[in-house]
Design a protein around this motif. Structure first.
Motif, short mmCIF file in Angstrom:
data_model
loop_
_atom_site.label_atom_id
_atom_site.label_comp_id
_atom_site.label_asym_id
_atom_site.label_seq_id
_atom_site.Cartn_x
_atom_site.Cartn_y
_atom_site.Cartn_z
N THR A 1 26.52 37.30 48.94
CA THR A 1 27.63 36.72 48.18
C THR A 1 28.96 37.00 48.87
O THR A 1 29.81 36.11 48.98
N ASP B 1 34.25 35.67 45.07
CA ASP B 1 32.89 35.95 45.53
C ASP B 1 32.84 37.14 46.48
O ASP B 1 31.91 37.95 46.43
N GLY C 1 30.76 40.31 45.37
CA GLY C 1 29.67 40.66 46.28
C GLY C 1 29.79 42.09 46.79
O GLY C 1 28.80 42.84 46.83
N ARG D 1 29.07 38.83 38.46
CA ARG D 1 28.57 37.80 39.38
C ARG D 1 27.92 36.65 38.61
O ARG D 1 28.17 35.47 38.88
#
Length: 119
Positions: A12, A53, A57, A76
């Motif tokens: 991610t 993201d 991540g 997420r």
């Protein structure tokens, strides 16, 4: 702590970094790119998603414990579900819509399932 949610976090974060640097990587396959170059507003929108993201991540990749990992996974999944709604509406009537919805929904599902590894 299980490796699977961490690996998803790394993937991610890498994707977030890539679309932050090159917004066309998201805009082209989603059908949102009209013409050769993205509009400045499109680039801003995609870079915002990219930074989100990247941060979520990294939170998954480096969560220090179960509770932090579960929180990072929840963020997420919520982000992907938000993408599902927002991009689904933006792409109504476009052939790319199904692919984009499958990608966002699929990633949300895989990340949600990765929470099982934290039990």
């Amino acid at each position: 702590m299980a490796w699977f949610p961490r690996a998803l976090g790394v993937a991610t974060a890498a994707y977030g970094a890539a679309i932050t640097a090159r917004p066309a990587l998201l805009l082209k396959p989603s059908g949102l790119l009209r013409g050769g170059r993205p509009e400045p507003e499109q680039e801003t929108f995609v870079r915002t998603l990219g930074v989100r993201d990247l941060a979520s991540g990294l939170a998954m990749a480096f969560a220090p414990g179960r509770r932090a990992m579960r929180t990072a996974i929840a963020v997420r999944v919520a982000s992907d579900l938000g993408d599902l709604v927002v991009l689904g509406r933006a792409l109504e009537g476009k052939p790319e819509r199904t692919t984009v919805l499958a990608a966002a929904g699929g990633w949300a599902a895989v990340c949600a399932l990765s929470a099982l590894a934290t039990r």
